[in-house]
Write a protein that holds these residues in place. Structure first.
Motif: not given
Length: 338
Positions: A107-111, A249-273
Motif C-alpha cells: 500500500w505504501y509503495e504507490a496509490p 493521485l492524478v499524476a499516478y492515474a496518468s502514468r503510462n495512461s491518460r486523464i481527460v476532462p470529465g474524469d473523476v478521481l475519488g480520494s478513497g474513504t477518509f479514516g476515523n469512521g
C-alpha cells in the motif's frame, strides 16, 4: 466558483451553469459543464467574470433559485477512478472485508485505485436503490474533477503539472455492499457488484482555486469531512491525513495512461469512521444501512450530499459456475461445418 447541473421543478430539461449564493445562472451561449471542463479553469474564470459584469449591470434575464430546482450530478463522468489513500481506513476496512486487519507493505509503495461505474451516478437528494445486500455501507470521499490544460494530453504527468489538471472538487459517496464485495475479492478481482450499483456526486463542483487556503505546507488539503447517518455523527477526519495529496493521485492515474476532462478521481474513504466497514473491522457493533436510512456527507468549503437508502432490488438469478471437463478437442462427430 461553483458549477452545477439542475432541472427546474416540473421539468426534465437539463440546465448547467454557475451557482452564486442561492441562485443558479445558466452558462452563456448554451455551454455545458463538459464543454467548460474541456476549456479549462482559466476559461471558466473569464466566463464567470463576464457573468458577474452582467449581474452588476442588471442585464441577466434568468436565474433559478436553489429552492426551485432539483440538483443533478454536477458532471457526467468520462471515467471514475476511486483510490484508497487513507491508511486508517485500510487498517479498519481490511478486517471487515478480508477478515484480517492490516495495511500491506505494498500500500505504501504507490496509490491504488479501481475503476467504477460512471452510469449509476446519483445526485444529492435521490433515493438510492440497492442490491439484495444486508451489509450496506457508505464511503465518505472527496473527488477531484479533471479539466483541460492547453497543450497537454494528460499523459505521464508530474505532480505539479497534474495539479493544473484539477479543475475542481466535489463530494462523493461510494456506496458499498460489503457482503458482495467480500465474496468477490476472494477471487482476487474486484470489487464489482459490491460497488457498481450506485455512487453519489454533488452537490456541485467547487473550483480548485477556491480551496487553496486549505492547503498545508506539504500540499495536502486540510479540509474537514463528516459522515452522518440518521442525524448521528459517525465519522470525521481531515483530508490532510491522506497518504498522498490529490495532485499525486492524478499524476499516478496518468502514468503510462491518460486523464481527460470529465474524469473523476475519488480520494478513497477518509479514516476515523468514514465508512461503517472500518468500524466493523475494529470490532464496533454498528448496524448496517437499511432502506429508509439517511446518509449525509459534507466537506467544508464545498457542501454536502444527502441520500436516502432506497429499496432492495432483487436481481434475476444466475446459476453457479459449471465444472467443465477441460477437454482440448471436440468430441467425435462434432464439426465446424455449417
Amino acid at each position: 466558483m461553483r458549477i452545477a447541473r439542475w432541472n427546474r421543478h416540473g421539468s426534465t430539461e437539463v440546465h448547467e451553469g454557475f451557482v452564486i449564493d442561492d441562485r443558479l445562472h445558466p452558462f452563456a451561449d448554451g455551454r455545458t459543464v463538459a464543454q467548460v471542463l474541456a476549456e479549462g479553469l482559466p476559461s471558466a474564470n473569464e466566463l464567470y467574470a463576464r457573468l458577474q459584469k452582467s449581474i452588476e449591470s442588471g442585464s441577466v434575464t434568468r436565474a433559478d433559485a436553489l429552492s426551485d430546482v432539483t440538483l443533478l450530478p454536477p458532471v457526467v463522468p468520462a471515467s471514475i477512478r476511486d483510490f484508497v489513500a487513507f491508511e486508517e481506513h485500510v487498517e479498519g476496512v481490511s478486517g471487515s472485508v478480508d477478515g484480517k486487519s492490516e495495511v500491506v507493505p505494498e500500500w505504501y509503495e504507490a496509490p491504488t485505485f479501481y475503476f467504477t461505474n460512471p452510469h449509476t451516478v446519483r445526485a444529492t437528494g435521490e433515493a438510492v436503490p440497492i442490491p439484495d445486500t444486508h451489509r450496506l455501507d457508505m464511503e465518505a470521499e472527496l473527488a477531484a474533477v479533471i479539466g483541460g490544460v492547453p497543450d497537454s494530453r494528460g499523459e505521464n504527468l508530474g505532480a505539479e503539472e497534474a495539479a493544473r489538471h484539477i479543475f475542481g472538487y466535489t463530494v462523493m459517496n461510494d456506496w458499498s455492499a460489503r457482503d458482495l464485495q467480500s465474496r468477490e475479492m476472494k477471487v482476487r478481482l474486484g470489487p464489482c457488484k459490491g460497488k457498481d450499483f450506485g455512487l453519489t456526486l454533488g452537490p456541485w463542483i467547487v473550483t480548485a482555486d477556491e480551496l487553496t487556503p486549505f492547503e498545508d505546507d506539504d500540499g495536502f488539503l486540510e479540509l474537514r469531512g463528516e459522515a452522518v447517518i440518521n442525524g448521528a455523527l459517525v465519522g470525521e477526519d481531515l483530508m490532510s491525513n491522506m497518504g498522498w495529496p490529490m495532485p499525486e493521485l492524478v499524476a499516478y492515474a496518468s502514468r503510462n495512461s491518460r486523464i481527460v476532462p470529465g474524469d473523476v478521481l475519488g480520494s478513497g474513504t477518509f479514516g476515523n469512521g468514514g465508512c461503517l466497514g472500518e468500524l466493523w473491522g475494529l470490532g464496533r457493533e454498528v448496524p448496517a444501512l437499511d432502506p429508509g436510512d439517511e446518509v449525509r456527507i459534507s466537506f467544508e468549503g464545498i457542501g454536502e450530499i444527502v441520500n436516502i437508502v432506497g429499496d432492495r432490488v432483487p436481481a434475476p438469478e444466475l446459476p453457479r459456475a459449471r465444472r467443465r471437463p477441460r477437454r482440448r478437442q471436440r468430441r467425435a462427430g462434432k464439426s465446424d461445418d455449417r
